[in-house]
Design a protein around this motif. Structure first.
Motif, PDB file in Angstrom:
ATOM      1  N   ILE A 316     -27.786  30.776  90.773  1.00 49.98           N
ATOM      2  CA  ILE A 316     -26.872  31.107  89.666  1.00 49.98           C
ATOM      3  C   ILE A 316     -26.692  29.933  88.699  1.00 49.98           C
ATOM      4  CG2 ILE A 316     -24.489  31.741  89.061  1.00 49.98           C
ATOM      5  CD1 ILE A 316     -24.466  33.370  91.729  1.00 49.98           C
ATOM      6  N   PRO A 317     -26.291  28.725  89.174  1.00 50.02           N
ATOM      7  CA  PRO A 317     -26.133  27.623  88.213  1.00 50.02           C
ATOM      8  C   PRO A 317     -27.457  27.093  87.669  1.00 50.02           C
ATOM      9  CG  PRO A 317     -25.755  26.835  90.457  1.00 50.02           C
ATOM     10  CD  PRO A 317     -25.900  28.323  90.532  1.00 50.02           C
ATOM     11  N   LEU A 318     -28.565  27.304  88.412  1.00 51.25           N
ATOM     12  CA  LEU A 318     -29.869  26.777  87.980  1.00 51.25           C
ATOM     13  C   LEU A 318     -30.430  27.552  86.795  1.00 51.25           C
ATOM     14  CD1 LEU A 318     -31.657  26.163  91.416  1.00 51.25           C
ATOM     15  CD2 LEU A 318     -30.483  24.491  89.971  1.00 51.25           C
ATOM     16  N   ASP A 320     -29.276  28.769  83.935  1.00 49.19           N
ATOM     17  CA  ASP A 320     -29.027  28.286  82.573  1.00 49.19           C
ATOM     18  C   ASP A 320     -29.266  26.784  82.437  1.00 49.19           C
ATOM     19  OD1 ASP A 320     -28.339  30.700  81.258  1.00 49.19           O
ATOM     20  OD2 ASP A 320     -26.435  30.700  82.325  1.00 49.19           O
ATOM     21  N   ARG A 321     -29.402  26.099  83.568  1.00 48.50           N
ATOM     22  CA  ARG A 321     -29.635  24.655  83.510  1.00 48.50           C
ATOM     23  C   ARG A 321     -31.120  24.335  83.387  1.00 48.50           C
ATOM     24  NH1 ARG A 321     -26.535  21.746  88.116  1.00 48.50           N
ATOM     25  NH2 ARG A 321     -24.845  22.764  87.003  1.00 48.50           N
ATOM     26  N   LEU A 322     -31.947  24.997  84.199  1.00 45.63           N
ATOM     27  CA  LEU A 322     -33.389  24.687  84.221  1.00 45.63           C
ATOM     28  C   LEU A 322     -34.221  25.659  83.381  1.00 45.63           C
ATOM     29  CD1 LEU A 322     -33.848  23.751  88.001  1.00 45.63           C
ATOM     30  CD2 LEU A 322     -33.451  22.228  86.055  1.00 45.63           C
ATOM     31  N   GLY A 323     -33.707  26.856  83.135  1.00 43.13           N
ATOM     32  CA  GLY A 323     -34.437  27.808  82.314  1.00 43.13           C
ATOM     33  C   GLY A 323     -35.261  28.790  83.124  1.00 43.13           C
ATOM     34  N   ARG A 324     -35.548  29.944  82.506  1.00 41.99           N
ATOM     35  CA  ARG A 324     -36.256  31.035  83.201  1.00 41.99           C
ATOM     36  C   ARG A 324     -37.701  30.657  83.525  1.00 41.99           C
ATOM     37  NH1 ARG A 324     -31.154  31.569  81.607  1.00 41.99           N
ATOM     38  NH2 ARG A 324     -30.643  33.455  80.446  1.00 41.99           N
ATOM     39  N   ARG A 325     -38.400  30.100  82.540  1.00 43.01           N
ATOM     40  CA  ARG A 325     -39.826  29.799  82.710  1.00 43.01           C
ATOM     41  C   ARG A 325     -40.045  28.800  83.844  1.00 43.01           C
ATOM     42  NH1 ARG A 325     -43.655  26.163  80.746  1.00 43.01           N
ATOM     43  NH2 ARG A 325     -45.714  27.082  80.337  1.00 43.01           N
ATOM     44  N   SER A 326     -39.249  27.721  83.859  1.00 39.51           N
ATOM     45  CA  SER A 326     -39.396  26.680  84.888  1.00 39.51           C
ATOM     46  C   SER A 326     -39.146  27.241  86.283  1.00 39.51           C
ATOM     47  CB  SER A 326     -38.418  25.531  84.625  1.00 39.51           C
ATOM     48  OG  SER A 326     -38.642  24.985  83.348  1.00 39.51           O
ATOM     49  N   LEU A 327     -38.100  28.064  86.420  1.00 37.33           N
ATOM     50  CA  LEU A 327     -37.768  28.619  87.736  1.00 37.33           C
ATOM     51  C   LEU A 327     -38.803  29.640  88.195  1.00 37.33           C
ATOM     52  CD1 LEU A 327     -33.884  29.076  87.491  1.00 37.33           C
ATOM     53  CD2 LEU A 327     -35.131  27.368  88.806  1.00 37.33           C
ATOM     54  N   GLN A 328     -39.348  30.424  87.256  1.00 37.66           N
ATOM     55  CA  GLN A 328     -40.381  31.397  87.621  1.00 37.66           C
ATOM     56  C   GLN A 328     -41.645  30.675  88.098  1.00 37.66           C
ATOM     57  OE1 GLN A 328     -39.959  34.525  87.932  1.00 37.66           O
ATOM     58  NE2 GLN A 328     -41.925  35.566  87.792  1.00 37.66           N
ATOM     59  N   LEU A 329     -42.036  29.622  87.392  1.00 35.91           N
ATOM     60  CA  LEU A 329     -43.216  28.839  87.798  1.00 35.91           C
ATOM     61  C   LEU A 329     -42.989  28.176  89.156  1.00 35.91           C
ATOM     62  CD1 LEU A 329     -44.202  27.202  84.385  1.00 35.91           C
ATOM     63  CD2 LEU A 329     -45.592  28.810  85.709  1.00 35.91           C
ATOM     64  N   CYS A 330     -41.813  27.593  89.334  1.00 36.40           N
ATOM     65  CA  CYS A 330     -41.483  26.947  90.606  1.00 36.40           C
ATOM     66  C   CYS A 330     -41.531  27.961  91.747  1.00 36.40           C
ATOM     67  CB  CYS A 330     -40.087  26.313  90.499  1.00 36.40           C
ATOM     68  SG  CYS A 330     -39.506  25.563  92.026  1.00 36.40           S
ATOM     69  N   GLY A 331     -40.932  29.152  91.521  1.00 35.20           N
ATOM     70  CA  GLY A 331     -40.905  30.185  92.555  1.00 35.20           C
ATOM     71  C   GLY A 331     -42.286  30.688  92.923  1.00 35.20           C
ATOM     72  N   GLY A 371     -36.513  33.543  95.995  1.00 36.53           N
ATOM     73  CA  GLY A 371     -35.132  33.568  95.526  1.00 36.53           C
ATOM     74  C   GLY A 371     -34.853  32.624  94.377  1.00 36.53           C
ATOM     75  N   VAL A 372     -35.691  31.582  94.204  1.00 38.95           N
ATOM     76  CA  VAL A 372     -35.500  30.607  93.125  1.00 38.95           C
ATOM     77  C   VAL A 372     -35.626  31.273  91.759  1.00 38.95           C
ATOM     78  CG1 VAL A 372     -36.597  28.648  91.954  1.00 38.95           C
ATOM     79  CG2 VAL A 372     -36.144  28.540  94.402  1.00 38.95           C
ATOM     80  N   GLY A 373     -36.617  32.139  91.585  1.00 39.04           N
ATOM     81  CA  GLY A 373     -36.852  32.722  90.262  1.00 39.04           C
ATOM     82  C   GLY A 373     -37.333  34.157  90.284  1.00 39.04           C
ATOM     83  N   PRO A 374     -38.466  34.451  90.983  1.00 41.52           N
ATOM     84  CA  PRO A 374     -39.043  35.802  90.942  1.00 41.52           C
ATOM     85  C   PRO A 374     -38.100  36.913  91.404  1.00 41.52           C
ATOM     86  CG  PRO A 374     -40.635  34.244  91.822  1.00 41.52           C
ATOM     87  CD  PRO A 374     -39.332  33.493  91.704  1.00 41.52           C
ATOM     88  N   SER A 375     -37.065  36.576  92.172  1.00 42.54           N
ATOM     89  CA  SER A 375     -36.105  37.576  92.629  1.00 42.54           C
ATOM     90  C   SER A 375     -35.327  38.198  91.475  1.00 42.54           C
ATOM     91  CB  SER A 375     -35.126  36.946  93.626  1.00 42.54           C
ATOM     92  OG  SER A 375     -34.053  37.810  93.886  1.00 42.54           O
ATOM     93  N   SER A 376     -34.861  37.382  90.542  1.00 37.60           N
ATOM     94  CA  SER A 376     -33.951  37.882  89.505  1.00 37.60           C
ATOM     95  C   SER A 376     -34.506  37.819  88.084  1.00 37.60           C
ATOM     96  CB  SER A 376     -32.640  37.098  89.554  1.00 37.60           C
ATOM     97  OG  SER A 376     -32.890  35.710  89.447  1.00 37.60           O
ATOM     98  N   ILE A 377     -35.425  36.892  87.803  1.00 35.92           N
ATOM     99  CA  ILE A 377     -35.893  36.697  86.420  1.00 35.92           C
ATOM    100  C   ILE A 377     -36.581  37.932  85.841  1.00 35.92           C
ATOM    101  CG2 ILE A 377     -37.578  35.403  85.021  1.00 35.92           C
ATOM    102  CD1 ILE A 377     -36.630  32.896  86.600  1.00 35.92           C
ATOM    103  N   PRO A 378     -37.456  38.647  86.586  1.00 35.20           N
ATOM    104  CA  PRO A 378     -38.065  39.844  85.983  1.00 35.20           C
ATOM    105  C   PRO A 378     -37.037  40.865  85.498  1.00 35.20           C
ATOM    106  CG  PRO A 378     -39.263  39.210  87.953  1.00 35.20           C
ATOM    107  CD  PRO A 378     -38.045  38.342  87.910  1.00 35.20           C
ATOM    108  N   TRP A 379     -35.890  40.972  86.203  1.00 37.05           N
ATOM    109  CA  TRP A 379     -34.876  41.951  85.814  1.00 37.05           C
ATOM    110  C   TRP A 379     -34.148  41.550  84.538  1.00 37.05           C
ATOM    111  CZ3 TRP A 379     -35.382  46.482  87.840  1.00 37.05           C
ATOM    112  CH2 TRP A 379     -35.898  46.634  89.143  1.00 37.05           C
ATOM    113  N   MET A 380     -34.064  40.246  84.249  1.00 37.24           N
ATOM    114  CA  MET A 380     -33.320  39.816  83.056  1.00 37.24           C
ATOM    115  C   MET A 380     -34.229  39.514  81.870  1.00 37.24           C
ATOM    116  SD  MET A 380     -32.139  35.857  83.673  1.00 37.24           S
ATOM    117  CE  MET A 380     -31.151  36.200  85.118  1.00 37.24           C
TER     118      MET A 380
END
Length: 460
Positions: A316-318, A320-331, A371-380
């Motif tokens: 949740i806090p990550l 808006d701090r790290l961004g969607r693209r970075s978290l999706q790549l990391c995940g 859970g880092v990114g692919p869990s929620s980013i596609p939905w948003m």
């Protein structure tokens, strides 16, 4: 209490709605542990491959989901958010009852039909619950309440896995009761929704009943100072009227819309075809193949849902701090790495029993990176790539893509396991690497960018 806070009526409305998402999580996780008992039931009553029919039982849930998503959009516009959710809850009761009584009736067909109906119920909930929660929440709490949907999914998932252990309902006698427990969230929603308010936005903009909308909004906000919010809704409607409405066909034909649509579709495919539901549906089977006893494998499966729950909170806090693209790549990168390590552990545990433990740990880390990114980013992400006029059509395409890919994974994992054995995750690894490359080259960062700024990127 000042306006915009978490009032009692608001918390009640959100709690009633997200029971549908808890139902979704429960029915995703619950089918995992009792696989051997359900296959025995199929074998006793049907002259067909129990593995194949179990795959059908698992994957027909996603077929129902593909029907439930567009049905929710249609029914919410005609009956209102509240009544649509209430009707869907009643539908969930029927699906749960069919699954629960299938063994007593010695009917495999009842089990599959019940699973199909509960899939429609859950697909409906994945569209209706976020819409309702968003529309009753004040702007400054919309993001926080939006994450409650993901937390409810994780709670349902863990609940289904905990109840599936052998000392509770994971037994030859207990599995029909386990599946029938889907009655509880559906039944609770049937009891709660009649006392929940209708969406003020629906009352104001669809029914044109401003007096009723003001009354409901005052109760939700705990104040009569709601003129600003009513005016914002009117302004949003005027902006919508001025913007052209796009159909799904328009998205495909219009070049400036086609590229973000493809990006959104690939993001949804990456969520499912990376293999996550192979783990959520079949983690007990995976852990048994890694050398664990069946009882221990069921206990380890609880950890899968628990990791997802923790990561839902951590991310949740990550966001808006790290961004969607970075978290999706990391995940995606982490999932690819640990799917390889899982494969190594699954193929070496016989010579080194410590690798059984590593197989479980690597599976948990694979789920954690999901859970880092692919869990929620596609939905948003589709909501952030499209303007108001095209958003509804784009989100519908994304949801259908997601459920279809979910169906493919559920149907093919057991045949793939029969074909590839402990190398079953390598096809997912290849796909994860392809999705990583696509994300790296194609996905723009949407953090701190307005819709206008994002859509301008695709018009160049």
């Amino acid at each position: 209490m000042s306006g915009g806070g978490a009032t009692g009526p608001l918390l009640y409305a959100v709690a009633a709605a997200v029971l549908g998402m808890l139902q979704f999580g429960f029915n995703t996780g619950v089918i995992n542990a009792p696989r051997s008992f359900i296959e025995s039931f199929i074998q006793d009553n049907y002259d067909a491959s129990p593995g194949l029919l179990f795959s059908v039982t698992v994957s027909v849930f996603a077929v129902g989901g593909m029907i439930g998503c567009p049905l929710a959009s249609w029914l919410m516009d005609r009956q209102g958010r509240k009544n649509a959710i209430l009707l869907n809850a009643a539908f969930g009761v029927i699906g749960a009852a069919l699954m629960g009584f299938s063994k007593l009736a010695t009917s495999v067909e009842m089990l599959i039909i019940g699973r199909f109906l509960i899939g429609i119920n859950c697909g409906f909930a994945t569209t209706a619950s976020p819409t309702y929660v968003s529309e009753v929440s004040p702007l400054r709490l919309r993001g926080a309440f939006g994450t409650v949907n993901q937390l409810a999914v994780a709670v349902g998932l863990v609940g289904g896995q905990v109840l599936g252990i052998d000392v509770l309902l994971g037994s030859a006698e207990g599995w029909p009761w386990l599946l029938a427990l889907a009655l509880l969230p559906a039944g609770a929603q049937c009891l709660m929704m009649p006392f929940a308010p209708e969406s003020p936005r629906f009352l104001l903009l669809s029914i044109r009943d401003e007096e009723k909308a003001r009354e409901v909004l005052s109760r939700l906000r705990g104040t009569t100072e709601i003129d600003d919010e009513i005016n914002d809704m009117h302004a949003e409607e005027r902006a919508e009227r001025q913007e052209k409405k796009f159909t799904i066909g328009d998205l495909v034909r219009t070049r400036a819309l086609r590229e973000p649509l493809i990006i959104g579709i690939v993001m949804h495919l990456s969520q499912q075809l990376g293999g996550i539901n192979a783990v959520l549906y079949f983690s007990t089977t995976i852990f048994i193949s890694a050398g664990l006893e069946e009882a221990d494998a069921r206990l380890a499966s609880i950890g899968v849902g628990s990791v997802l729950f923790v990561m839902a909170i951590v991310s949740i806090p990550l966001m808006d701090r790290l961004g969607r693209r970075s978290l999706q790549l990391c995940g995606l990168g982490g999932m690819a790495l640990f799917s390889v390590l899982m494969t190594v552990a699954l193929n070496t545990y016989e010579n080194n029993t410590t690798m059984s433990v590593f197989a479980v740990v690597f599976t948990f880390l694979y789920v954690a990176f999901f859970g880092v990114g692919p869990s929620s980013i596609p939905w948003m992400i589709l909501s952030e790539l499209f303007g108001q006029g095209a958003r509804s059509a784009a989100v519908s395409v994304g949801a259908l893509t997601n459920w279809f890919a979910n169906f493919i994974v559920g149907l093919t994992f057991i045949p793939l396991t029969d074909l590839l054995g402990n190398y079953v995750f390598l096809p997912y690894t290849v796909l994860l690497l392809l999705f990583f490359a696509f994300t790296y080259f194609k996905l723009p960062e949407t953090k701190n960018r307005t819709i206008e700024e994002v859509t301008a990127l695709f018009k160049k």
